[in-house]
Scaffold this motif. Structure first.
Motif, PDB file in Angstrom:
ATOM      1  N   VAL A  71       0.863  -2.001   0.253  1.00  0.00           N
ATOM      2  CA  VAL A  71      -0.258  -0.244   0.261  1.00  0.00           C
ATOM      3  C   VAL A  71       0.997   0.882   0.444  1.00  0.00           C
ATOM      4  CG1 VAL A  71      -2.001   1.460   0.984  1.00  0.00           C
ATOM      5  CG2 VAL A  71      -2.130  -1.327   1.158  1.00  0.00           C
ATOM      6  N   TRP A  79      -6.497   2.820   3.409  1.00  0.00           N
ATOM      7  CA  TRP A  79      -6.527   1.484   3.517  1.00  0.00           C
ATOM      8  C   TRP A  79      -6.869   1.236   4.938  1.00  0.00           C
ATOM      9  CZ3 TRP A  79      -6.206  -2.286  -0.142  1.00  0.00           C
ATOM     10  CH2 TRP A  79      -5.977  -3.570   0.974  1.00  0.00           C
ATOM     11  N   ARG A  82     -10.866   1.064   5.165  1.00  0.00           N
ATOM     12  CA  ARG A  82     -11.656   0.651   4.086  1.00  0.00           C
ATOM     13  C   ARG A  82     -12.868  -0.194   4.689  1.00  0.00           C
ATOM     14  NH1 ARG A  82      -7.662  -2.125   5.693  1.00  0.00           N
ATOM     15  NH2 ARG A  82      -7.509  -4.261   5.118  1.00  0.00           N
ATOM     16  N   ALA A  92      -9.374   2.709  -1.562  1.00  0.00           N
ATOM     17  CA  ALA A  92      -8.434   2.461  -1.196  1.00  0.00           C
ATOM     18  C   ALA A  92      -8.483   1.113  -2.533  1.00  0.00           C
ATOM     19  CB  ALA A  92      -8.500   2.101  -0.019  1.00  0.00           C
ATOM     20  N   TYR A  93      -8.736   0.982  -2.689  1.00  0.00           N
ATOM     21  CA  TYR A  93      -8.736  -0.523  -4.002  1.00  0.00           C
ATOM     22  C   TYR A  93      -8.763   0.260  -5.154  1.00  0.00           C
ATOM     23  CZ  TYR A  93      -9.510  -4.423  -0.101  1.00  0.00           C
ATOM     24  OH  TYR A  93      -9.338  -4.821   0.700  1.00  0.00           O
TER      25      TYR A  93
END
Length: 240
Positions: A71, A79, A82, A92-93
């Motif tokens: 990350v 993150w 999340r 985040a993704y």
């Protein structure tokens, strides 16, 4: 991926006596890696690319996973949050996917959108028969998931909605596994004491249910479509 937050505190040992010595009136299931798995990585990439109007060669789709292993610092806060907020989960993704140069416009968003549809997941072979057997045995069922989006539509599409009594999703209740509060919330929704519940999952975060007073069964994660020993849950129920 969804449902795999790391523990924030040490996880206690599982009761050596085993859950079979307890009366099990309810089973709490993890989602990702326990009831279903994200589709095979190359298929995920191919489907996302197709949604962007690009037909990828399968060999290129296999060249690397859709997400990096680390990350980046600029995504650290998203993150960390999340599984508590929808915007943080998506950010985040998609942010991670954006760090991989796929050369396809809109690819990161397409990858994420694939997670939100039933076609992006594969229920494990024992999921349907196990949930059906629990319903027949009058054992209540909850899905307890560290996740940032609503998974109920997936269960509806798979014909499993009638086999689940409650969904306890971290982003809705403001607690993530292994926090005991999320397991207590699940037990409260099912109307059982924690000592009457069995948590079934595939990670140390799921084993955190022990601190809430539940028993825990940790299964090995398996590839999409392959057995993951989920049916062993039925062996732990009291004999009629």
């Amino acid at each position: 991926m969804p449902d795999h937050a790391e523990p924030t505190s040490p996880v206690p040992d599982i009761d050596d006596r085993g859950p079979s010595r307890r009366r099990v009136r309810a089973v709490l299931f993890d989602f990702h890696g326990t009831l279903a798995q994200v589709e095979e990585a190359s298929q995920w990439v191919l489907a996302a690319a197709s949604a962007c109007g690009v037909d990828l060669d399968r060999a290129r789709a296999r060249a690397g996973g859709p997400l990096p292993a680390r990350v980046p610092p600029h995504l650290a806060e998203l993150w960390a949050d999340r599984d508590l907020y929808e915007h943080a989960h998506r950010g985040a993704y998609t942010g991670l996917a954006d760090t991989v140069d796929a050369g396809i416009e809109g690819f990161a968003e397409a990858l994420y959108e694939r997670l939100l549809v039933p076609q992006g997941w594969v229920p494990y072979p024992d999921t349907v028969p196990t949930l059906a057997a629990l319903r027949a045995a009058d054992v209540r069922v909850a899905v307890v998931s560290n996740i940032g989006f609503d998974i109920r539509p997936l269960f509806d599409a798979w014909g499993l909605a009638e086999l689940v009594d409650a969904h306890v999703l971290s982003y809705e209740v403001g607690r993530c596994k292994p926090d005991p509060a999320i397991f207590w919330r699940a037990c409260g929704m099912l109307g059982v004491d924690p000592e009457e519940a069995l948590m079934v999952g595939d990670s140390p975060a799921d084993a955190g249910a022990v601190a809430a007073g539940c028993a825990a069964l940790i299964l090995p994660a398996a590839d999409p479509g392959r057995p993951n020993a989920l049916g062993s849950v039925l062996d732990l129920l009291p004999t009629p």
